[in-house]
Motif scaffolding. Structure first.
Motif, PDB file in Angstrom:
ATOM      1  N   ARG A  81      59.213  15.808 -30.550  1.00  0.00           N
ATOM      2  CA  ARG A  81      60.472  15.061 -30.703  1.00  0.00           C
ATOM      3  C   ARG A  81      60.455  14.133 -31.914  1.00  0.00           C
ATOM      4  N   VAL A  82      59.272  13.641 -32.266  1.00  0.00           N
ATOM      5  CA  VAL A  82      59.157  12.657 -33.355  1.00  0.00           C
ATOM      6  C   VAL A  82      58.120  13.186 -34.360  1.00  0.00           C
ATOM      7  N   PRO A  83      58.488  14.226 -35.114  1.00  0.00           N
ATOM      8  CA  PRO A  83      57.500  14.894 -35.975  1.00  0.00           C
ATOM      9  C   PRO A  83      56.946  14.026 -37.100  1.00  0.00           C
ATOM     10  N   ASP A  84      57.656  12.957 -37.481  1.00  0.00           N
ATOM     11  CA  ASP A  84      57.150  12.111 -38.565  1.00  0.00           C
ATOM     12  C   ASP A  84      56.263  10.968 -38.051  1.00  0.00           C
ATOM     13  N   PHE A  85      56.003  10.936 -36.760  1.00  0.00           N
ATOM     14  CA  PHE A  85      55.129   9.895 -36.203  1.00  0.00           C
ATOM     15  C   PHE A  85      53.694  10.215 -36.611  1.00  0.00           C
ATOM     16  N   PRO A  86      52.947   9.222 -37.120  1.00  0.00           N
ATOM     17  CA  PRO A  86      51.594   9.500 -37.626  1.00  0.00           C
ATOM     18  C   PRO A  86      50.641   9.995 -36.529  1.00  0.00           C
ATOM     19  N   GLU A  87      49.964  11.079 -36.830  1.00  0.00           N
ATOM     20  CA  GLU A  87      48.981  11.653 -35.895  1.00  0.00           C
ATOM     21  C   GLU A  87      47.893  10.630 -35.551  1.00  0.00           C
ATOM     22  N   SER A  88      47.555   9.782 -36.522  1.00  0.00           N
ATOM     23  CA  SER A  88      46.492   8.789 -36.300  1.00  0.00           C
ATOM     24  C   SER A  88      46.899   7.715 -35.290  1.00  0.00           C
ATOM     25  N   GLN A  89      48.182   7.653 -34.950  1.00  0.00           N
ATOM     26  CA  GLN A  89      48.663   6.657 -33.992  1.00  0.00           C
ATOM     27  C   GLN A  89      48.943   7.276 -32.613  1.00  0.00           C
ATOM     28  N   VAL A  90      48.564   8.536 -32.464  1.00  0.00           N
ATOM     29  CA  VAL A  90      48.636   9.229 -31.173  1.00  0.00           C
ATOM     30  C   VAL A  90      47.201   9.320 -30.654  1.00  0.00           C
ATOM     31  N   ILE A  91      46.934   8.604 -29.577  1.00  0.00           N
ATOM     32  CA  ILE A  91      45.565   8.495 -29.066  1.00  0.00           C
ATOM     33  C   ILE A  91      45.453   9.248 -27.746  1.00  0.00           C
ATOM     34  N   ILE A  92      44.695  10.329 -27.750  1.00  0.00           N
ATOM     35  CA  ILE A  92      44.433  11.088 -26.519  1.00  0.00           C
ATOM     36  C   ILE A  92      43.054  10.647 -26.035  1.00  0.00           C
ATOM     37  N   GLN A  93      43.076   9.707 -25.091  1.00  0.00           N
ATOM     38  CA  GLN A  93      41.845   9.033 -24.684  1.00  0.00           C
ATOM     39  C   GLN A  93      42.075   8.323 -23.355  1.00  0.00           C
ATOM     40  N   ASP A  94      41.006   8.052 -22.652  1.00  0.00           N
ATOM     41  CA  ASP A  94      41.050   7.248 -21.435  1.00  0.00           C
ATOM     42  C   ASP A  94      41.304   5.792 -21.832  1.00  0.00           C
ATOM     43  N   PHE A  95      42.314   5.196 -21.262  1.00  0.00           N
ATOM     44  CA  PHE A  95      42.678   3.806 -21.535  1.00  0.00           C
ATOM     45  C   PHE A  95      41.483   2.860 -21.418  1.00  0.00           C
ATOM     46  N   PHE A  96      40.641   3.067 -20.437  1.00  0.00           N
ATOM     47  CA  PHE A  96      39.551   2.138 -20.174  1.00  0.00           C
ATOM     48  C   PHE A  96      38.425   2.235 -21.193  1.00  0.00           C
ATOM     49  N   THR A  97      38.478   3.220 -22.079  1.00  0.00           N
ATOM     50  CA  THR A  97      37.467   3.346 -23.130  1.00  0.00           C
ATOM     51  C   THR A  97      37.995   2.898 -24.497  1.00  0.00           C
ATOM     52  N   LEU A  98      39.246   2.527 -24.579  1.00  0.00           N
ATOM     53  CA  LEU A  98      39.849   2.142 -25.863  1.00  0.00           C
ATOM     54  C   LEU A  98      39.267   0.818 -26.350  1.00  0.00           C
ATOM     55  N   LYS A  99      38.956   0.778 -27.645  1.00  0.00           N
ATOM     56  CA  LYS A  99      38.460  -0.442 -28.279  1.00  0.00           C
ATOM     57  C   LYS A  99      39.335  -0.690 -29.498  1.00  0.00           C
ATOM     58  N   ASP A 100      40.213  -1.635 -29.418  1.00  0.00           N
ATOM     59  CA  ASP A 100      41.097  -2.005 -30.529  1.00  0.00           C
ATOM     60  C   ASP A 100      41.808  -3.276 -30.099  1.00  0.00           C
ATOM     61  N   GLN A 101      42.658  -3.823 -30.950  1.00  0.00           N
ATOM     62  CA  GLN A 101      43.435  -4.993 -30.531  1.00  0.00           C
ATOM     63  C   GLN A 101      44.866  -4.868 -31.037  1.00  0.00           C
ATOM     64  N   PHE A 102      45.778  -5.401 -30.211  1.00  0.00           N
ATOM     65  CA  PHE A 102      47.208  -5.256 -30.452  1.00  0.00           C
ATOM     66  C   PHE A 102      47.910  -6.592 -30.254  1.00  0.00           C
ATOM     67  N   ASP A 103      49.055  -6.726 -30.908  1.00  0.00           N
ATOM     68  CA  ASP A 103      49.886  -7.917 -30.714  1.00  0.00           C
ATOM     69  C   ASP A 103      50.689  -7.831 -29.428  1.00  0.00           C
ATOM     70  N   LEU A 104      51.083  -6.605 -29.086  1.00  0.00           N
ATOM     71  CA  LEU A 104      51.962  -6.378 -27.939  1.00  0.00           C
ATOM     72  C   LEU A 104      51.563  -5.073 -27.256  1.00  0.00           C
ATOM     73  N   ILE A 105      51.503  -5.110 -25.929  1.00  0.00           N
ATOM     74  CA  ILE A 105      51.297  -3.888 -25.143  1.00  0.00           C
ATOM     75  C   ILE A 105      52.474  -3.767 -24.183  1.00  0.00           C
ATOM     76  N   LEU A 106      53.089  -2.595 -24.165  1.00  0.00           N
ATOM     77  CA  LEU A 106      54.228  -2.343 -23.276  1.00  0.00           C
ATOM     78  C   LEU A 106      53.778  -1.532 -22.069  1.00  0.00           C
ATOM     79  N   GLU A 107      54.124  -2.018 -20.900  1.00  0.00           N
ATOM     80  CA  GLU A 107      53.770  -1.386 -19.617  1.00  0.00           C
ATOM     81  C   GLU A 107      55.001  -0.726 -19.018  1.00  0.00           C
TER      82      GLU A 107
END
Length: 195
Positions: A81-107
């Motif tokens: 649906r969003v072909p111009d969305f950067p592949e590097s910003q699509v994370i296929i991973q278990d949430f509990f193993t993610l290591k990064d930091q964000f300003d905002l997380i949407l639930e």
């Protein structure tokens, strides 16, 4: 109860068994997004599924949006649906193993999809993933916690006691603009990371 693992969710998407999927951004979250003025903030949507909120953010000019899910089938739908969305910003991973930091997380329907014994771990991981003064914003279901799910419910008092050790509760109240099927069943919240 089913084991709510990667293969379970992958199969739900493959079979199109997604009762939670409303096919558009959630109205309370869309209203919140419309009030954001800083389009440079780094945003994570965990358990993003088909990621309609991410698509909306992208269309509104937010370019530091990251979507995470361990069911690649769901994110493939988003990428189509969003072909111009950067592949590097699509994370296929278990949430509990993610290591990064964000300003905002949407639930949006991620918390309720986790087995309840993971809730404390969820809160701690959210705290770790947020930058200082970062915010966790979204919706929690407001109905009795049952043994069978997903979705798994909860109530305002339970959520307060769960999140308060790690977050300043700025807002936690019934959502006023839920879709018809969820009216009276959603709490909108804004939690700010405690240092």
């Amino acid at each position: 109860m089913n084991t709510l693992d990667k293969s379970y969710w992958q199969n739900r998407y493959i079979k199109n068994e997604m009762g939670w999927n409303i096919g558009a951004p959630s109205r309370p979250l869309q209203t919140y997004i419309n009030q954001l003025s800083d389009k440079t903030i780094k945003i994570l949507i965990p358990g993003a599924g088909r990621a309609y909120e991410a698509e909306y953010l992208w269309q509104q000019g937010f370019k530091q949006v990251y979507v995470l899910d361990f069911a690649s089938e769901a994110l493939d739908h988003f990428k189509a649906r969003v072909p111009d969305f950067p592949e590097s910003q699509v994370i296929i991973q278990d949430f509990f193993t993610l290591k990064d930091q964000f300003d905002l997380i949407l639930e949006q329907t991620f918390f309720c999809a986790l087995t309840p014994h993971l809730r404390t771990h969820y809160v701690q991981q959210m705290h770790q993933l947020l930058k200082p003064d970062g915010q966790l914003v979204g919706l929690l279901f407001n109905f009795e916690l049952t043994q069978v799910g997903p979705p798994f419910g909860g109530d305002l008092e339970t959520y307060q006691s769960l999140f308060e050790p790690f977050f300043k509760i700025k807002t936690l109240e019934p959502a006023i603009n839920s879709i018809k099927e969820r009216q009276g069943k959603e709490l909108f919240f804004i939690f700010e990371k405690k240092s």
